[in-house]
Design a protein around this motif. Sequence first.
Motif, PDB file in Angstrom:
ATOM      1  N   PRO A  55       0.840  -1.203   0.000  1.00 61.56           N
ATOM      2  CA  PRO A  55       0.000   0.000   0.000  1.00 61.56           C
ATOM      3  C   PRO A  55       0.874   1.251   0.000  1.00 61.56           C
ATOM      4  CG  PRO A  55      -0.685  -1.564   1.713  1.00 61.56           C
ATOM      5  CD  PRO A  55       0.611  -2.043   1.182  1.00 61.56           C
ATOM      6  N   TRP A  56       0.340   2.351  -0.532  1.00 54.34           N
ATOM      7  CA  TRP A  56       1.131   3.582  -0.590  1.00 54.34           C
ATOM      8  C   TRP A  56       1.363   4.142   0.807  1.00 54.34           C
ATOM      9  CZ3 TRP A  56      -0.477   8.224   1.443  1.00 54.34           C
ATOM     10  CH2 TRP A  56      -1.844   8.365   1.735  1.00 54.34           C
ATOM     11  N   ARG A  57       0.449   3.886   1.715  1.00 56.60           N
ATOM     12  CA  ARG A  57       0.520   4.475   3.047  1.00 56.60           C
ATOM     13  C   ARG A  57       1.350   3.574   3.959  1.00 56.60           C
ATOM     14  NH1 ARG A  57      -3.647   7.684   5.138  1.00 56.60           N
ATOM     15  NH2 ARG A  57      -5.130   6.709   3.741  1.00 56.60           N
ATOM     16  N   THR A  58       2.356   4.122   4.630  1.00 56.86           N
ATOM     17  CA  THR A  58       3.151   3.323   5.555  1.00 56.86           C
ATOM     18  C   THR A  58       2.393   3.106   6.854  1.00 56.86           C
ATOM     19  OG1 THR A  58       4.243   5.354   6.315  1.00 56.86           O
ATOM     20  CG2 THR A  58       5.343   4.105   4.598  1.00 56.86           C
TER      21      THR A  58
ATOM     22  N   PHE B 225      28.321   4.738   8.669  1.00 58.03           N
ATOM     23  CA  PHE B 225      28.321   5.275   7.308  1.00 58.03           C
ATOM     24  C   PHE B 225      27.280   4.543   6.467  1.00 58.03           C
ATOM     25  CE2 PHE B 225      30.186   5.550   2.964  1.00 58.03           C
ATOM     26  CZ  PHE B 225      30.105   6.935   2.835  1.00 58.03           C
ATOM     27  N   ARG B 226      26.432   5.315   5.804  1.00 58.11           N
ATOM     28  CA  ARG B 226      25.336   4.801   4.979  1.00 58.11           C
ATOM     29  C   ARG B 226      24.375   3.940   5.796  1.00 58.11           C
ATOM     30  NH1 ARG B 226      26.834   1.361   0.737  1.00 58.11           N
ATOM     31  NH2 ARG B 226      25.073   2.075  -0.506  1.00 58.11           N
ATOM     32  N   ALA B 227      24.365   4.147   7.123  1.00 60.87           N
ATOM     33  CA  ALA B 227      23.496   3.380   8.027  1.00 60.87           C
ATOM     34  C   ALA B 227      23.715   1.881   7.889  1.00 60.87           C
ATOM     35  CB  ALA B 227      22.022   3.723   7.753  1.00 60.87           C
ATOM     36  N   GLY B 228      24.938   1.516   7.479  1.00 58.90           N
ATOM     37  CA  GLY B 228      25.251   0.103   7.323  1.00 58.90           C
ATOM     38  C   GLY B 228      24.708  -0.511   6.050  1.00 58.90           C
ATOM     39  N   LEU B 229      24.191   0.307   5.143  1.00 61.62           N
ATOM     40  CA  LEU B 229      23.615  -0.208   3.900  1.00 61.62           C
ATOM     41  C   LEU B 229      24.701  -0.875   3.064  1.00 61.62           C
ATOM     42  CD1 LEU B 229      20.816  -0.108   2.450  1.00 61.62           C
ATOM     43  CD2 LEU B 229      21.672   1.876   1.199  1.00 61.62           C
TER      44      LEU B 229
ATOM     45  N   ALA C  98       2.050  10.004   6.479  1.00 66.02           N
ATOM     46  CA  ALA C  98       2.009   8.583   6.142  1.00 66.02           C
ATOM     47  C   ALA C  98       3.120   8.201   5.178  1.00 66.02           C
ATOM     48  CB  ALA C  98       0.650   8.233   5.532  1.00 66.02           C
ATOM     49  N   LEU C  99       3.887   9.187   4.701  1.00 64.80           N
ATOM     50  CA  LEU C  99       5.013   8.936   3.812  1.00 64.80           C
ATOM     51  C   LEU C  99       6.312   9.106   4.587  1.00 64.80           C
ATOM     52  CD1 LEU C  99       3.874  10.893   0.617  1.00 64.80           C
ATOM     53  CD2 LEU C  99       3.468   8.504   1.195  1.00 64.80           C
ATOM     54  N   PRO C 100       7.420   8.539   4.089  1.00 62.71           N
ATOM     55  CA  PRO C 100       8.711   8.687   4.794  1.00 62.71           C
ATOM     56  C   PRO C 100       9.330  10.059   4.560  1.00 62.71           C
ATOM     57  CG  PRO C 100       9.013   7.376   2.816  1.00 62.71           C
ATOM     58  CD  PRO C 100       7.532   7.632   2.924  1.00 62.71           C
ATOM     59  N   LEU C 101       8.583  11.088   4.940  1.00 60.42           N
ATOM     60  CA  LEU C 101       9.000  12.474   4.737  1.00 60.42           C
ATOM     61  C   LEU C 101       9.376  13.161   6.036  1.00 60.42           C
ATOM     62  CD1 LEU C 101       6.559  14.058   2.128  1.00 60.42           C
ATOM     63  CD2 LEU C 101       9.025  14.338   2.169  1.00 60.42           C
ATOM     64  N   MET C 102       8.719  12.788   7.119  1.00 56.01           N
ATOM     65  CA  MET C 102       8.901  13.457   8.405  1.00 56.01           C
ATOM     66  C   MET C 102       8.984  12.414   9.509  1.00 56.01           C
ATOM     67  SD  MET C 102       6.044  16.475   7.951  1.00 56.01           S
ATOM     68  CE  MET C 102       6.368  17.166   9.570  1.00 56.01           C
TER      69      MET C 102
ATOM     70  N   LEU D 102      13.832   1.202   0.882  1.00 55.83           N
ATOM     71  CA  LEU D 102      14.598   0.872   2.076  1.00 55.83           C
ATOM     72  C   LEU D 102      13.650   0.528   3.227  1.00 55.83           C
ATOM     73  CD1 LEU D 102      17.305   3.709   2.030  1.00 55.83           C
ATOM     74  CD2 LEU D 102      17.549   1.343   1.224  1.00 55.83           C
ATOM     75  N   SER D 103      14.183  -0.135   4.232  1.00 57.45           N
ATOM     76  CA  SER D 103      13.385  -0.427   5.422  1.00 57.45           C
ATOM     77  C   SER D 103      13.106   0.876   6.172  1.00 57.45           C
ATOM     78  CB  SER D 103      14.151  -1.389   6.328  1.00 57.45           C
ATOM     79  OG  SER D 103      15.296  -0.747   6.872  1.00 57.45           O
ATOM     80  N   PRO D 104      12.061   0.908   7.013  1.00 60.54           N
ATOM     81  CA  PRO D 104      11.791   2.122   7.792  1.00 60.54           C
ATOM     82  C   PRO D 104      12.981   2.569   8.627  1.00 60.54           C
ATOM     83  CG  PRO D 104       9.896   0.654   7.881  1.00 60.54           C
ATOM     84  CD  PRO D 104      10.990  -0.095   7.178  1.00 60.54           C
ATOM     85  N   ALA D 105      13.742   1.630   9.186  1.00 58.98           N
ATOM     86  CA  ALA D 105      14.908   2.001   9.995  1.00 58.98           C
ATOM     87  C   ALA D 105      15.967   2.686   9.143  1.00 58.98           C
ATOM     88  CB  ALA D 105      15.486   0.763  10.674  1.00 58.98           C
TER      89      ALA D 105
END
Length: 339
Positions: A159-162, A285-289, A181-185, A298-301
């Motif tokens: 779904p578009w909404r997290t 660095f790069r959050a371990g990516l 509902a988006l990964p903006l804030m 990407l995952s929420p974390a």
Amino acid sequence: MPDGARRWPVHPEPAPGEALTSWLGRLAGLYRLSVEQLLTYNLGPASAQFDVVRPRDAALDYQVPAFDVVRPREADLDYQAPAAVLRALTARTGIAVGRLRRMTISGCVPWLADTLDPADGQKAFSAYVRQDSVVLPPGRAGYHVVNHWVPWLPARSRPWRTARRVCPTCPADRGILLLAALPLMISCAEHGCRLERVHEVRRAHRYGEPMTPRPVPDAVAALDRLTFEGIATGSVTLPSRTVHVGEWLRLLRTLLDEVSMVASRAGPGSATMLHQIWDTADLPFRAGLILWRPYERLSPAHQEAMLHAAATAVQLAADGRIIPGGTLGAALQPASHRR
């Protein structure tokens, strides 16, 4: 008025950036109705946009009205609301159709995204993310194949909404932000505390145990205030100039892409800057990516870590501790002195 509708006697103003269904919920609550009842029985001909499904009692072969389920023919009113429904709501509340449309994702085009068609993924990604640069020199980010992509939204089967998120400190009647509902804030622009899932906040209030607000780093709170300013007013005040919210979201999305870059692609000088950003944020660095992927996948974390790094880069640039080398980087630096 269309279909002979009368203006409803009470109709609250939508809050800045509020989602359409959030406003409908507050509106319906004033009349002791559910949103389903408001939409299905009180919009005149526009109510035909919704289906009423009555489950049958298998033993009695009887439809049970008490368990009506209202199923919108449209997938999600917060994503795209039928024009007839918006016109009916305007006739009954006086809120302009254009304002109601802007309370949906489709109404945020073109400033949130140039298109909501994921089939234009590669072209859209190149134009939205890689056309300009912020901290890296132009063209340093290179090229990645990105199919089925829409900025800020997952473009595949999810779904578009997290998740619906609200501030645990804000009054309950303030409404729910559409773009929260988006990964903006990450945080509330007013209180600087972390946005929490709606059902958890409401459950805590119901049991008389309000949630304890969780603070976020100062850089993250400052970044979220800029984003909310753009959502609420249409423009964002940066150190050197004021930009349109659409330009701000493209700048932020480009910056999120850059802080996820491997050091070898960034080049020696820029790699040092990227390491400084992550070190200042006190994150790996790069959050371990390990493998690069678009921010939306990407995952929420990892998304939260990237936002933290981007917020740190904005703060370092504003303080003059880094000198962004990109085409949009000057907007983050203090304005030069003029007589």
